[in-house]
Design an enzyme around this catalytic site. Structure first.
Site, PDB file in Angstrom:
ATOM      1  N   CYS A  72      17.032  81.157  69.329  1.00 57.19           N
ATOM      2  CA  CYS A  72      18.058  80.533  68.478  1.00 57.19           C
ATOM      3  C   CYS A  72      17.576  79.349  67.649  1.00 57.19           C
ATOM      4  O   CYS A  72      17.575  79.389  66.430  1.00 57.19           O
ATOM      5  CB  CYS A  72      19.234  80.060  69.331  1.00 57.19           C
ATOM      6  SG  CYS A  72      20.156  81.362  70.129  1.00 57.19           S
ATOM      7  N   HIS A 126      21.747  75.207  66.459  1.00 50.72           N
ATOM      8  CA  HIS A 126      21.817  75.450  67.889  1.00 50.72           C
ATOM      9  C   HIS A 126      22.728  74.391  68.523  1.00 50.72           C
ATOM     10  O   HIS A 126      22.735  73.235  68.105  1.00 50.72           O
ATOM     11  CB  HIS A 126      20.438  75.422  68.536  1.00 50.72           C
ATOM     12  CG  HIS A 126      20.475  75.937  69.944  1.00 50.72           C
ATOM     13  ND1 HIS A 126      20.745  77.251  70.229  1.00 50.72           N
ATOM     14  CD2 HIS A 126      20.324  75.314  71.132  1.00 50.72           C
ATOM     15  CE1 HIS A 126      20.751  77.410  71.535  1.00 50.72           C
ATOM     16  NE2 HIS A 126      20.502  76.250  72.107  1.00 50.72           N
TER      17      HIS A 126
HETATM   18 CA   LIG Z   1      20.348  83.620  69.241  1.00 44.63          CA
END
Ligand SMILES: [Ca+2]
Length: 355
Positions: A72, A126
């Site tokens: 991510c 994130h």
């Molecule tokens: Ca992800």
């Protein structure tokens, strides 16, 4: 050098003529967590993704899109900043890109600096690494938080609480603190038929909020950059029964290439540690075929659940007459294994083909 898994990037550049008009286009920037191209518009027959497919039908499908690093935060950071992980120093889930690049300009920030109103719902950066200079308004999360990050000091957050939807993801700030403090505990089950309604789940709440916000953004009369982040099909594969029903159990098959490629080096693999952090998955040893079949079915169900939420946002955009003047970008942050090469989840450099 970090690379590279297939990511998905679709843009509905519609209508193209609008790009030549004097009126600035709005941007609807939709992030989908852990979405591999298990999508109808990529020719995947089993996929039930009518809303992504209708978006693709009027736009451009990028079929050679790669991510900077298959997890991510590094991938999202690369998309938002245009910088590689080796430049942002974001190779993990614990680093804010402004530690190494305090003066970089993110994509939404660039729009903001050029007269756009920028708003973000759900997971875009994130969790825990939201960015102050990027957004005109506090970042909104379905779990009941509005987070305003100080524009000069990205380590300072102002959090406003409201009645939100309980998320499988922890409070973003606590989540970071927990990770920094040591090993997080086991999570809930890796897959589940949820008894909740769509709107009682995080992505349904994001869609409902997005629908609400679009009218206000239109009424404000200023061009907008609207980030909408969905967290499915990220683990756990939890969504209502009706989405599981789209994929009858008998129709699910194991990955055709479930073995490790011959002579592939050990560092190319991992032991499925992300999957093993969920309560129903054994700490060690093989993932059973029975569990793999459930995971594959659950992943597909969650893709369709997310697709339905996307559809609500697209419908509202159309209803408000914003379609003609809004550029829509839909992207996934990296690819995903569902048993291919003996792997589950992400964090590898394998390319996926023939889903
Ligand atoms: Ca992800």
């Amino acid at each position: 050098m970090t690379t590279m898994r297939l990511t998905i990037l679709l843009a509905a550049l519609f209508p193209l003529l609008a790009a030549f008009s004097a009126q600035p286009l709005n941007v609807l920037f939709i992030a989908v967590d852990d979405l591999r191209p298990d999508i109808g518009c990529y020719g995947v027959i089993h996929a039930k993704t009518p809303n992504i497919d209708r978006l693709a039908a009027r736009g451009i499908v990028f079929d050679k899109a790669y991510c900077a690093q298959a997890v991510c935060s590094p991938s999202r950071t690369a998309i938002l900043t245009g910088l590689r992980p080796d430049t942002t120093k974001v190779w993990d889930l614990d680093t804010h890109f402004r530690d190494a690049q305090p003066d970089c300009v993110t994509l939404p920030q660039h729009f903001r600096m050029n007269g756009y109103h920028t708003v973000g719902l759900g997971k875009l950066e994130h969790h825990g690494f939201e960015d102050g200079p990027s957004w005109s308004e506090p970042r909104w999360f379905p779990s009941g938080q509005m987070v305003k990050v100080d524009e000069q000091d990205w380590t300072k957050h102002t959090v406003t609480l409201f009645e939100g939807v309980k998320s499988e993801f922890a409070n973003p700030l606590e989540d970071v603190a927990k990770r920094k403090g040591g090993k997080a505990g086991k999570k809930g089950p890796s897959f589940e038929i949820s008894p909740k309604t769509d709107d009682e789940l995080p992505d349904g709440a994001v869609a409902a909020e997005a629908v609400k916000r679009l009218a206000g953004l239109k009424a404000a009369g200023k061009p907008f950059f609207f980030g909408v982040g969905f967290v499915k099909p990220h683990l756990p594969f939890t969504c209502p029964q009706k989405y599981w029903d789209l994929y009858p159990e008998a129709s699910i098959q194991l990955a055709a290439n479930a073995q490790r490629p011959k002579d592939a080096p050990e560092p190319a693999f991992h032991n499925n540690y992300e999957l093993r952090s969920y309560g129903t998955v054994p700490e060690n040893g093989p993932i059973s075929d029975a569990m793999a079949l459930k995971l594959i079915r659950g992943y597909r169900a969650c893709v369709s659940f997310m697709d339905a939420q996307l559809g609500r946002v697209l419908d509202e955009l159309d209803r408000l007459g914003l379609r003609e003047n809004t550029l829509i970008v839909l992207w996934g942050d990296h690819g995903y294994h569902l048993g291919e090469n003996g792997l589950f989840t992400k964090m590898t450099n394998f390319l996926l083909e023939n889903l």
